[in-house]
Design an enzyme around this catalytic site. Structure first.
Site, PDB file in Angstrom:
ATOM      1  N   ASP A  44      15.905   0.021  11.727  1.00 45.21           N
ATOM      2  CA  ASP A  44      14.951   1.048  12.154  1.00 45.21           C
ATOM      3  C   ASP A  44      15.629   2.197  12.895  1.00 45.21           C
ATOM      4  OD1 ASP A  44      12.917  -0.433  10.988  1.00 45.21           O
ATOM      5  OD2 ASP A  44      12.518  -1.543  12.823  1.00 45.21           O
TER       6      ASP A  44
ATOM      7  N   HIS B   1       8.669   3.337   8.681  1.00 47.25           N
ATOM      8  CA  HIS B   1       8.482   2.487   9.855  1.00 47.25           C
ATOM      9  C   HIS B   1       7.206   2.927  10.585  1.00 47.25           C
ATOM     10  CE1 HIS B   1       9.537  -0.139  13.147  1.00 47.25           C
ATOM     11  NE2 HIS B   1       9.258   0.845  13.988  1.00 47.25           N
TER      12      HIS B   1
ATOM     13  N   ASN C 136      13.399   4.374   4.285  1.00 43.38           N
ATOM     14  CA  ASN C 136      12.480   3.336   4.762  1.00 43.38           C
ATOM     15  C   ASN C 136      11.325   4.000   5.499  1.00 43.38           C
ATOM     16  OD1 ASN C 136      11.607   0.649   5.606  1.00 43.38           O
ATOM     17  ND2 ASN C 136      12.398   1.162   7.638  1.00 43.38           N
TER      18      ASN C 136
ATOM     19  N   SER D 165       0.828  -1.214   0.000  1.00 41.27           N
ATOM     20  CA  SER D 165       0.000   0.000   0.000  1.00 41.27           C
ATOM     21  C   SER D 165       0.863   1.266   0.000  1.00 41.27           C
ATOM     22  CB  SER D 165      -0.979   0.001   1.180  1.00 41.27           C
ATOM     23  OG  SER D 165      -0.319   0.202   2.401  1.00 41.27           O
TER      24      SER D 165
END
Ligand code: GRF
Length: 214
Positions: free
Chosen positions: A147, A111, A109, A15
């Site tokens: 992360d 998160h 990225n 998504s």
């Protein structure tokens, strides 16, 4: 300025990938989605990207003997498509330090938590357990530590008394779809500068999005 050639790396539904593809359709967007790459050949996101006419590829981690060989195949694919920027979007493989360093400053990225709180998995469950009143999502540059890395954009949502991991996760995901395209635009427009582990030049975009009513 010519558009950056972006690869989106996914493992599943995609998504966030869809939100990046949609954003990149606007003519002034500084990046084009040149490849969607998955480590899972059956990732639903791959089929969707393909249906939209975007180049797709699968590099199945299961058929590779180790991480170095898996990443070597990915790297070849990225080079074949002349990729110069990577967006991780639900890509569920840990990357080696050597791969991450090769793409330093050119790989971001998303998160589903307000980093540095709740790195890792099951972020919504953990946020509820800790009783935090604000939760959210973060787009950051990728560094070897999982992360972590300089933060480009964040969005927060209020936690409600009756939230479940699912209801909270849905509101966070809606914000992910807002900030990921925003962060990609910033990162590819040359506006950002990384110094001392911080990102400067976002024009106040980071941290500015708080959506209690979302
Ligand atoms: C998102 O919650 C993202 O933050 C996390 O993995 C999930 C991927 O979802 N890294 P989708 O595949 O983008 O729908």
């Amino acid at each position: 300025m010519s558009k950056r050639r972006v690869a989106i790396l996914i493992s599943g539904r995609g998504s966030n990938m869809e939100s990046l593809i949609a954003a990149a359709k606007t003519s002034d967007f500084p990046a084009e989605i040149a490849l969607v790459l998955s480590n899972r050949p059956d990732a639903p996101g791959l089929a969707s990207a393909k249906a939209q006419g975007i180049a797709t590829a699968a590099v199945d981690h299961k058929i590779h003997a180790g991480r170095a060989s898996f990443e070597g195949s990915m790297q070849k694919m990225l080079e074949a498509h002349r990729i110069d920027f990577i967006c991780l979007a639900g890509f569920m493989r840990l990357l080696t330090e050597s791969f991450v360093n090769h793409w330093a400053g050119r790989m971001i990225n998303i998160h589903p938590a307000l980093l540095p709180a709740f790195p890792g998995l099951h972020t919504h469950e953990r946020a509820l357990k800790e009783g935090v009143k604000l939760h959210g999502c973060t787009v950051h540059y990728v560094v070897p530590e999982m992360d972590a890395g300089p933060i480009i954009a964040q969005a927060a949502v209020s936690v409600r008394d009756d939230d479940t991991p699912e209801t909270l996760g849905r509101r966070v995901l809606a914000q992910e779809h807002v900030i990921y395209p925003l962060a990609l635009r910033l990162a590819c427009s040359g506006a950002l500068r990384i110094e001392g582990g911080r990102v400067y030049g976002g024009g106040g975009a980071d941290g500015a999005l708080v959506s209690p009513a979302a």
